[in-house]
Design a protein around this motif. Structure first.
Motif, PDB file in Angstrom:
ATOM      1  N   ASP A 282       7.236   8.275   3.890  1.00  0.00           N
ATOM      2  CA  ASP A 282       6.312   9.383   3.656  1.00  0.00           C
ATOM      3  C   ASP A 282       4.893   8.915   3.344  1.00  0.00           C
ATOM      4  O   ASP A 282       3.985   9.758   3.239  1.00  0.00           O
ATOM      5  CB  ASP A 282       6.810  10.257   2.500  1.00  0.00           C
ATOM      6  CG  ASP A 282       8.093  11.003   2.833  1.00  0.00           C
ATOM      7  OD1 ASP A 282       8.344  11.246   4.035  1.00  0.00           O
ATOM      8  OD2 ASP A 282       8.843  11.338   1.899  1.00  0.00           O
ATOM      9  N   THR A 283       4.692   7.611   3.180  1.00  0.00           N
ATOM     10  CA  THR A 283       3.361   7.123   2.789  1.00  0.00           C
ATOM     11  C   THR A 283       2.814   6.047   3.723  1.00  0.00           C
ATOM     12  O   THR A 283       1.768   5.475   3.435  1.00  0.00           O
ATOM     13  CB  THR A 283       3.384   6.582   1.344  1.00  0.00           C
ATOM     14  OG1 THR A 283       4.368   5.543   1.237  1.00  0.00           O
ATOM     15  CG2 THR A 283       3.670   7.683   0.337  1.00  0.00           C
ATOM     16  N   ILE A 284       3.482   5.799   4.842  1.00  0.00           N
ATOM     17  CA  ILE A 284       2.984   4.777   5.772  1.00  0.00           C
ATOM     18  C   ILE A 284       1.607   5.169   6.316  1.00  0.00           C
ATOM     19  O   ILE A 284       0.737   4.301   6.497  1.00  0.00           O
ATOM     20  CB  ILE A 284       3.987   4.531   6.928  1.00  0.00           C
ATOM     21  CG1 ILE A 284       3.460   3.449   7.887  1.00  0.00           C
ATOM     22  CG2 ILE A 284       4.310   5.809   7.674  1.00  0.00           C
ATOM     23  CD1 ILE A 284       3.246   2.095   7.260  1.00  0.00           C
ATOM     24  N   GLU A 285       1.379   6.456   6.541  1.00  0.00           N
ATOM     25  CA  GLU A 285       0.075   6.879   7.044  1.00  0.00           C
ATOM     26  C   GLU A 285      -1.016   6.649   6.000  1.00  0.00           C
ATOM     27  O   GLU A 285      -2.151   6.292   6.337  1.00  0.00           O
ATOM     28  CB  GLU A 285       0.100   8.344   7.476  1.00  0.00           C
ATOM     29  CG  GLU A 285       1.116   8.664   8.564  1.00  0.00           C
ATOM     30  CD  GLU A 285       0.928   7.838   9.831  1.00  0.00           C
ATOM     31  OE1 GLU A 285      -0.221   7.420  10.117  1.00  0.00           O
ATOM     32  OE2 GLU A 285       1.936   7.615  10.533  1.00  0.00           O
ATOM     33  N   ASP A 286      -0.684   6.840   4.715  1.00  0.00           N
ATOM     34  CA  ASP A 286      -1.641   6.554   3.645  1.00  0.00           C
ATOM     35  C   ASP A 286      -1.989   5.067   3.630  1.00  0.00           C
ATOM     36  O   ASP A 286      -3.156   4.688   3.441  1.00  0.00           O
ATOM     37  CB  ASP A 286      -1.064   6.947   2.282  1.00  0.00           C
ATOM     38  CG  ASP A 286      -0.772   8.433   2.180  1.00  0.00           C
ATOM     39  OD1 ASP A 286      -1.679   9.227   2.480  1.00  0.00           O
ATOM     40  OD2 ASP A 286       0.357   8.790   1.810  1.00  0.00           O
ATOM     41  N   LYS A 287      -0.982   4.221   3.833  1.00  0.00           N
ATOM     42  CA  LYS A 287      -1.211   2.779   3.855  1.00  0.00           C
ATOM     43  C   LYS A 287      -2.164   2.406   4.990  1.00  0.00           C
ATOM     44  O   LYS A 287      -3.119   1.642   4.788  1.00  0.00           O
ATOM     45  CB  LYS A 287       0.119   2.041   4.009  1.00  0.00           C
ATOM     46  CG  LYS A 287      -0.017   0.528   4.148  1.00  0.00           C
ATOM     47  CD  LYS A 287       1.322  -0.186   4.096  1.00  0.00           C
ATOM     48  CE  LYS A 287       1.132  -1.691   4.176  1.00  0.00           C
ATOM     49  NZ  LYS A 287       2.335  -2.448   3.793  1.00  0.00           N
ATOM     50  N   ILE A 288      -1.917   2.937   6.171  1.00  0.00           N
ATOM     51  CA  ILE A 288      -2.751   2.597   7.320  1.00  0.00           C
ATOM     52  C   ILE A 288      -4.170   3.142   7.134  1.00  0.00           C
ATOM     53  O   ILE A 288      -5.157   2.450   7.424  1.00  0.00           O
ATOM     54  CB  ILE A 288      -2.107   3.123   8.613  1.00  0.00           C
ATOM     55  CG1 ILE A 288      -0.823   2.325   8.894  1.00  0.00           C
ATOM     56  CG2 ILE A 288      -3.072   3.016   9.790  1.00  0.00           C
ATOM     57  CD1 ILE A 288       0.022   2.878  10.016  1.00  0.00           C
ATOM     58  N   ARG A 289      -4.291   4.372   6.632  1.00  0.00           N
ATOM     59  CA  ARG A 289      -5.621   4.934   6.396  1.00  0.00           C
ATOM     60  C   ARG A 289      -6.384   4.138   5.351  1.00  0.00           C
ATOM     61  O   ARG A 289      -7.589   3.928   5.471  1.00  0.00           O
ATOM     62  CB  ARG A 289      -5.507   6.394   5.941  1.00  0.00           C
ATOM     63  CG  ARG A 289      -5.256   7.379   7.049  1.00  0.00           C
ATOM     64  CD  ARG A 289      -5.589   8.799   6.619  1.00  0.00           C
ATOM     65  NE  ARG A 289      -4.907   9.185   5.393  1.00  0.00           N
ATOM     66  CZ  ARG A 289      -5.529   9.573   4.284  1.00  0.00           C
ATOM     67  NH1 ARG A 289      -6.851   9.625   4.232  1.00  0.00           N
ATOM     68  NH2 ARG A 289      -4.836   9.931   3.226  1.00  0.00           N
ATOM     69  N   SER A 290      -5.686   3.684   4.318  1.00  0.00           N
ATOM     70  CA  SER A 290      -6.373   2.924   3.275  1.00  0.00           C
ATOM     71  C   SER A 290      -6.842   1.577   3.806  1.00  0.00           C
ATOM     72  O   SER A 290      -7.954   1.125   3.493  1.00  0.00           O
ATOM     73  CB  SER A 290      -5.470   2.734   2.055  1.00  0.00           C
ATOM     74  OG  SER A 290      -4.368   1.902   2.353  1.00  0.00           O
ATOM     75  N   PHE A 291      -6.035   0.931   4.649  1.00  0.00           N
ATOM     76  CA  PHE A 291      -6.472  -0.354   5.178  1.00  0.00           C
ATOM     77  C   PHE A 291      -7.629  -0.196   6.161  1.00  0.00           C
ATOM     78  O   PHE A 291      -8.428  -1.120   6.328  1.00  0.00           O
ATOM     79  CB  PHE A 291      -5.321  -1.122   5.839  1.00  0.00           C
ATOM     80  CG  PHE A 291      -5.676  -2.547   6.144  1.00  0.00           C
ATOM     81  CD1 PHE A 291      -5.894  -3.454   5.120  1.00  0.00           C
ATOM     82  CD2 PHE A 291      -5.848  -2.981   7.448  1.00  0.00           C
ATOM     83  CE1 PHE A 291      -6.265  -4.766   5.378  1.00  0.00           C
ATOM     84  CE2 PHE A 291      -6.217  -4.294   7.720  1.00  0.00           C
ATOM     85  CZ  PHE A 291      -6.418  -5.186   6.685  1.00  0.00           C
TER      86      PHE A 291
ATOM     87  N   GLY B 220       0.800  -1.223   0.000  1.00  0.00           N
ATOM     88  CA  GLY B 220       0.000   0.000   0.000  1.00  0.00           C
ATOM     89  C   GLY B 220       0.833   1.272   0.000  1.00  0.00           C
ATOM     90  O   GLY B 220       0.483   2.259  -0.671  1.00  0.00           O
ATOM     91  N   GLY B 221       1.918   1.285   0.740  1.00  0.00           N
ATOM     92  CA  GLY B 221       2.769   2.471   0.780  1.00  0.00           C
ATOM     93  C   GLY B 221       3.446   2.750  -0.541  1.00  0.00           C
ATOM     94  O   GLY B 221       3.614   3.914  -0.939  1.00  0.00           O
ATOM     95  N   THR B 222       3.835   1.701  -1.239  1.00  0.00           N
ATOM     96  CA  THR B 222       4.495   1.860  -2.539  1.00  0.00           C
ATOM     97  C   THR B 222       3.498   2.294  -3.600  1.00  0.00           C
ATOM     98  O   THR B 222       3.825   3.094  -4.482  1.00  0.00           O
ATOM     99  CB  THR B 222       5.187   0.542  -2.936  1.00  0.00           C
ATOM    100  OG1 THR B 222       6.150   0.205  -1.925  1.00  0.00           O
ATOM    101  CG2 THR B 222       5.890   0.669  -4.278  1.00  0.00           C
TER     102      THR B 222
END
Length: 225
Positions: free
Chosen positions: A170-179, A21-23
């Motif tokens: 820089d995108t770990i929060e996007d990954k967690i929010r998406s999951f 997800g982060g990638t």
């Protein structure tokens, strides 16, 4: 110069977020790449037999998760969940071959072969669909490993040995929010499909690569002109 075109192949909705997800967010939101996600199965009929409502809800969750990561090209198929190994190999191949032909990706990410037979079947079909041949747009193929699957594969069968790492600090929060969109798949800590576990695993891989957070991949093939 045209934008990169990246196809992410998942056996089930949620594989793509758990594994990379982060990638995906990095490619779509920060690099301006055109990213498409292909879900090969309907993802719920084995776990929730006969429940059409939950199947439809899971795909709504999947699209919402993809949107957070910057992806709107979502390709949904309805091959049977947890039964791909019962189908003719060419039937699974065709789903992926059609997506490659229609989208024309230069990079394909596939779920890695592990204890989940659907993952293994999809992996082998991606190998068929992306084989080097005259006119293919695919220059690079990598595999990713969804948590709560690859780590449960017996050590003597586990072939996921990453040699390619993606910085997702820089995108770990996007990954967690998406999951978080996947309410049908979220589990409480210490299950690996929990927000805390997602962060911990990303930090663990990051520490091995010199970053705060990372996702691991196996580079299967790279064609350089």
């Amino acid at each position: 110069m045209s934008a990169r075109r990246i196809l992410v192949v998942a056996a089930h909705p949620d594989d793509e977020i758990l594994g990379m997800g982060g990638t995906i967010a990095k490619h779509a939101l920060h690099e301006g790449a055109e990213v498409a996600i292909l879900w090969v199965t309907e993802g719920s009929s084995q776990q929730y037999p006969g429940d059409v409502e939950i199947m439809e809800r899971k795909f709504l969750e999947a699209r919402a998760a993809a949107k957070i990561l910057g992806v709107t090209d979502c390709r949904q198929h309805h091959l049977p969940d947890m039964r791909l190994d019962t189908l003719p190999h060419v039937e699974v191949n065709k789903v992926i071959e059609d997506a490659v032909a229609e989208f024309g990706p230069d990079t394909v990410y596939t779920v890695h072969a592990d204890i989940n037979m659907d993952h293994s079947t999809v992996f082998r079909s991606v190998m068929v669909a992306t084989r080097p041949r005259v006119g293919t747009p695919v220059r690079r193929v990598l595999s990713y490993a969804p948590m709560s699957s690859v780590e449960w594969t017996p050590h003597f069968e586990n072939t996921f040995r990453p040699n390619w790492f993606s910085n997702i600090s820089d995108t770990i929060e996007d990954k967690i929010r998406s999951f978080d969109c996947y309410t049908t798949e979220n589990r409480p800590w210490p299950h690996p499909r929990s927000p805390r576990a997602i962060r911990a695993i990303a930090e663990s891989w990051g520490s091995s690569a010199g970053w705060a957070c990372a996702e691991p991949f196996v580079l299967i093939r790279q064609l350089c002109d």
